[in-house]
Structures are given as structure tokens and as C-alpha cells.
Design a protein around this motif. Structure first.
Motif, PDB file in Angstrom:
ATOM      1  N   GLY A 112       0.837  -1.188   0.000  1.00 41.90           N
ATOM      2  CA  GLY A 112       0.000   0.000   0.000  1.00 41.90           C
ATOM      3  C   GLY A 112       0.872   1.237   0.000  1.00 41.90           C
ATOM      4  O   GLY A 112       1.859   1.298   0.722  1.00 41.90           O
TER       5      GLY A 112
ATOM      6  N   ASN B   7       0.598   5.608  -0.079  1.00 41.64           N
ATOM      7  CA  ASN B   7      -0.278   6.782  -0.030  1.00 41.64           C
ATOM      8  C   ASN B   7       0.124   7.788  -1.106  1.00 41.64           C
ATOM      9  O   ASN B   7       0.719   8.818  -0.834  1.00 41.64           O
TER      10      ASN B   7
ATOM     11  N   TRP C 100      -4.266   6.772  -3.019  1.00 44.23           N
ATOM     12  CA  TRP C 100      -3.986   5.569  -2.223  1.00 44.23           C
ATOM     13  C   TRP C 100      -4.029   4.370  -3.162  1.00 44.23           C
ATOM     14  O   TRP C 100      -5.062   4.118  -3.779  1.00 44.23           O
TER      15      TRP C 100
ATOM     16  N   LYS D 191       9.309   3.797  -1.574  1.00 42.75           N
ATOM     17  CA  LYS D 191       8.049   4.167  -0.952  1.00 42.75           C
ATOM     18  C   LYS D 191       8.044   5.573  -0.335  1.00 42.75           C
ATOM     19  O   LYS D 191       7.147   6.361  -0.619  1.00 42.75           O
TER      20      LYS D 191
ATOM     21  N   GLU E 153       5.693   8.777  -1.357  1.00 44.58           N
ATOM     22  CA  GLU E 153       4.722   9.366  -0.434  1.00 44.58           C
ATOM     23  C   GLU E 153       5.029  10.824  -0.133  1.00 44.58           C
ATOM     24  O   GLU E 153       4.189  11.526   0.407  1.00 44.58           O
TER      25      GLU E 153
END
Lengths: 215, 289
Positions: free
Chosen positions: B101, B103, B210, B241, B245
Motif C-alpha cells: 500500500g 499513499n 492511495w 516508498k 509518499e
């Protein structure tokens, strides 16, 4: 030979990798695939740690689980200079234990939020995890601010960092992966910057080295 | 049953929702696609069904199984998915390297995957290292026939190009973006310089900011175990990541005046232009007309 049951993306394993690096110790990293393999819940691993949690350290006859416990052991056993976990001062030792425990509380909030957002641990209440993390960060930020007023750089008084700093660092440094911003915690940010300049500091995915010193 | 996303361009796509290797037969799985909760199930005949989780009538959604993944659409998807012939080559190891996942928007995720400029800084010691920071001139085209963005003749020095690399090498790269949220990267195989390893990223937009990023590898490598391959790729993705983000804005601006590109961003510019041409609205900041 020291063996570490290890997962690259785990902040709790990173605590131990940091300690091993600060102490310049050789070790064997035994990879346990947390995601997607869920190897930490496999029968084989549950025999090593019935709690199904990483990290675990094995050293000669000792098998030790719990990141904080492993930090205590490594510091006492291998830190000949008695810096990382000094035991001659009962007050300081008490405070170190207090902040080790605090480090574990941060795992329960910030790491849980990260697991929710990144690896879809939807059973966690994300809003509640973030709220708890912010409450903890505020406590540490205030503590570090007052430490700085007394010319103290670290969580516990003294010239050098202790295992309390190691226990608190990873899941604060990874907090943004769980949607927890560190914008409002300037003393924490300054402390992180000092931590990243400790001789032997290493990174993990998601944690960056310190930038060049500004003048 | 109301679907909140109204952009036909994204509704009519096939979207990846899970790799097959992590599924248990006949177990209902839940996920989110374009802000709608969906459920899906794989049966023992390798057939998949999917429906909106909150839909009492359980109206079935279009599904397909391709390239080791389950794909679902919330609209009217095309008959075919893009071509990925290497997936079926018998001597390759196909490994789903995990889903994460993030964001951020799908467009930002794909664009980061196309970018070579960040290798020496973000993947230092693995996919790049200082002082080898130059992104050499490469070619980009939008292929009308295949409806995909193609970047070719990319070259980069990499200290550890793959899990089975023993030394640094100049690596040739080809990038394909054959789907608005999917990209494939072809790079020199460390064991056979006449053939190319393939690394894939298939992005599932859960919301506009997301995503679930499904990653995988299709390698000519009979030595490394699937677990070693997954570890390598997870390290790389874990490094990407925080960069993803911290992109601002999180949605991808399609107007070329909003973010100033440099020459190394040619592929990103083509990708944004291609998305603009398609009229995509979801997860992007469309160009002002």
C-alpha cells in the motif's frame, strides 16, 4: 556466531541491525519472510518464537526474542566500553528501561499504522493507532526539548547515546509510512539527525542517511 | 449500487487486484477499487468471480486471470489486455514479489518506476551509485499501433542490477507502459546478455491518492529462489516508498507547465501526454484547456 532472524522491512529487526553495526559485530542474517510469506507464523518459526514475532537472536546457547531484550543483551555482552547500557548508575538504568518500554509502545502505534497502510492489516483501527502515536511523539518531543535545554543530546543523560535511543528510533523514522507526520515535532527531528550521525549508523528501506551538514 | 468514481477512462480499465499465488481456493477476499469495496473469489477450476461487496444482488463484475494476477473492471473493459509474451516463456521464473500500500496516486507510482535519475541516490549501491549519476540520452515514443509508451536505448551503470549479479554492469533498459497504471521494465539479464529480464508494476488504484502496488519479476534465473527474488525486490520497493509518499501534489499534474522537466524525464513527459490524450481525470490534475 551470532544469528539474527531477520526481515529487511521490519523496524524491530532494524533495531538489532543498528546495534550490531554500532558494536561492529559480525553476524549471520537468517531471513524470515514476513510478507508475503508470513513465515514468522509458520510452524517452523513458532518453535523458535512461540509468539510468532521478529526479531530473534541466537548466540551460542542463548535464544532471545524481543528487540528490547536483545538490545540489553548485546550491549551488556559486547560493549566493552560500557556505553550503550551502563549498569553502574541505578537511576540511569531505570530510565533506560523506561524508554525501552516506550520504544515498544511506539511499535504498538506507529508500526501498527504502517502495517495497516502498507501491508493491509485492516484489523487495526488506523485513526486510533495514529492518535496514540501522536500522543507518544508529543511526550518524546517535549522530553527531548528539555534535554536540549540542559545540553543533553540523547534520550537519557550522558555524552553518548544508549539503547533507549536505538529502541525509539526505527518506528519514529518510519512513521510517515503509517500516515504519521513528524512536522510538529522539531526536537524529535533534531534528535533523529544526531542519531543518523552516530559512527556505524546504517539505513534500511524507508530510512535515509543524514544530509550534508549545513553551515 | 452506486460507484463513486465517475471517470469513464479509469472505470473501463482492467485493474489488478491480487496475485494468484497468495490466494486460497474458494475463500472470499475483500479489497478496494476506485473507492468501492469489492469482493472476489477464486474457485478450484481457476475461475474467478467478483462483485461489489455492498451489493445485495451480487451483480458480477467483469474479471479475467492474466499474467499471474486477477483483474477486475468496474465498467466496460476492452476485450484484451496488453501483451506480455515473456510471461509464458518456459525457462522463466515468474515471481510475484509482493503487494504494498502506498499513499500516493497511481500515476506518480508508474512515473517513479520509469525514472532512472533516482537510482544512484535512492537505490545507492544496488541500482546505481555516485558518481555514475548521468541519465544518458534515450528514445521515447508513443506507439499508436500498440497504444503504449515505449522508452528504448536506456543505459545505466548498476552495482547490483539483480539478485544474481556478481559485479557492477552497464545495464540496458526498455520501458513499456501499455496500460495507464501498469509498466514493464526490460533489462539485461545477468546470466544471458542476449535476453532481458522483466520487472513489472501493476498498480491498483484504491483511491485517487492511495494505491496497492503489485510488483513482480519474470526472470531468466534458475539459481535464485523465489524468496531471494522477493527480498531483493522488496528492498528496492521499500526504498521507493518514502520518495513516492513525499511527492507533492500526490496526484499527477498533466499540464507540462506545472512541474519543470529535465531531459532525463522524457519518458515521464510522454506518459503524461499519453494520459492527457486519453482524457484521464481520476488521480491526476488535468491540463487546463
Amino acid at each position: 556466531m551470532i544469528e539474527l532472524y531477520d526481515y529487511e522491512l521490519s523496524g524491530n529487526c532494524y533495531k538489532i541491525r543498528l546495534m550490531l553495526s554500532f558494536l561492529k559485530l559480525d553476524y549471520v542474517s537468517k531471513k524470515v519472510e514476513f510478507h508475503p510469506g508470513k513465515e514468522h507464523k509458520s510452524e517452523k518459526f513458532l518453535e523458535i518464537n512461540p509468539l510468532g514475532q521478529l526479531p530473534v537472536l541466537s548466540d551460542t546457547n542463548l535464544v532471545l526474542r524481543d528487540a528490547q531484550a536483545i538490545l540489553v543483551y548485546l550491549a551488556r555482552k559486547y560493549d566493552k566500553k560500557n556505553i550503550w547500557c551502563p549498569i553502574d548508575d541505578p537511576e540511569k538504568l531505570g530510565l533506560i528501561a523506561q524508554w525501552l518500554s516506550f520504544g515498544d509502545l511506539i511499535t504498538g502505534s506507529s508500526s501498527a499504522a504502517r502495517l495497516h497502510d502498507t501491508l493491509f492489516y485492516t484489523e487495526f483501527d488506523i485513526g486510533e493507532c495514529r492518535e496514540r502515536a501522536h500522543a507518544q511523539f508529543r511526550i518524546l518531543d517535549e522530553h527531548l526539548f528539555f534535554q536540549e535545554q540542559l545540553n543533553q543530546s540523547w534520550i537519557c543523560d550522558g555524552e553518548k547515546p544508549t539503547i533507549a535511543d536505538i529502541a525509539c528510533f526505527p518506528y519514529i523514522a518510519l512513521s510517515e509510512e503509517g500516515g504519521i507526520s513528524r512536522m510538529s515535532y522539531p526536537a524529535i527531528r533534531r534528535w533523529m539527525d544526531r542519531f543518523k550521525r552516530i559512527d556505524g549508523f546504517i539505513v534500511m528501506p524507508g530510512v535515509f542517511p543524514a544530509g550534508p551538514r549545513s553551515f | 449500487m452506486e460507484i463513486s468514481c465517475k471517470d469513464p477512462v479509469i472505470l473501463n480499465q482492467w485493474h489488478p487486484v491480487s496475485s494468484l499465488d497468495v490466494l486460497t481456493m474458494d475463500t472470499v477476499e475483500n479489497t478496494i477499487l476506485l473507492e468501492s469495496k469489492i469482493s472476489f473469489q477464486l474457485n478450484s477450476k481457476e475461475e474467478v468471480t467478483a462483485w461489489l461487496s455492498l451489493d445485495d444482488e451480487k451483480t458480477l463484475l467483469p474479471t479475467r486471470i492474466s499474467y499471474g494476477f486477477i483483474w477486475v473492471s468496474l465498467g466496460n473493459p476492452p476485450k484484451d489486455l496488453f501483451l506480455f509474451p515473456e510471461f509464458s516463456e518456459s525457462d522463466r521464473q515468474n515471481v510475484a514479489t509482493g503487494v504494498f500500500g502506498v499513499n500516493v496516486s497511481a500515476g506518480r507510482t508508474v512515473e517513479n518506476f520509469l525514472d532512472m535519475g533516482h537510482f544512484p541516490y535512492v537505490h545507492s549501491g544496488i541500482l546505481g551509485e555516485e558518481p555514475h549519476t548521468e541519465v544518458k540520452e534515450y528514445d521515447v515514443e508513443i506507439s499508436e499501433e500498440r497504444d503504449e509508451v515505449l522508452a528504448t536505448s536506456c543505459k545505466f551503470y548498476q552495482p547490483q542490477a539483480a539478485v544474481n549479479s556478481n559485479e557492477g554492469m552497464d545495464v540496458d533498459y526498455i520501458y513499456r507502459v501499455p496500460h495507464i497504471n501498469c509498466a514493464l521494465l526490460y533489462k539485461t539479464s545477468p546470466v544471458d546478455d542476449a535476453r532481458l529480464d522483466v520487472i513489472i508494476i501493476f498498480v491498483q488504484p484504491m483511491g485517487e491518492e492511495w494505491v496497492r502496488a503489485h510488483t513482480g519479476m519474470c526472470l531468466i534465473d534458475d539459481e535464485s529462489t523465489a524468496e531471494q527474488i522477493r527480498q531483493f525486490q522488496q528492498t528496492i520497493f521499500g526504498q521507493d516508498k518514502p520518495i513516492l509518499e513525499n511527492q507533492y501534489p500526490k496526484q499527477l499534474p498533466l499540464d507540462s507547465r506545472i512541474e519543470t522537466p529535465i531531459r532525463a524525464d522524457k519518458s515521464a513527459i510522454a506518459y503524461r501526454r499519453w494520459l492527457s490524450q486519453k482524457g484521464l481525470q481520476y488521480g491526476v490534475i488535468p491540463s487546463a484547456i
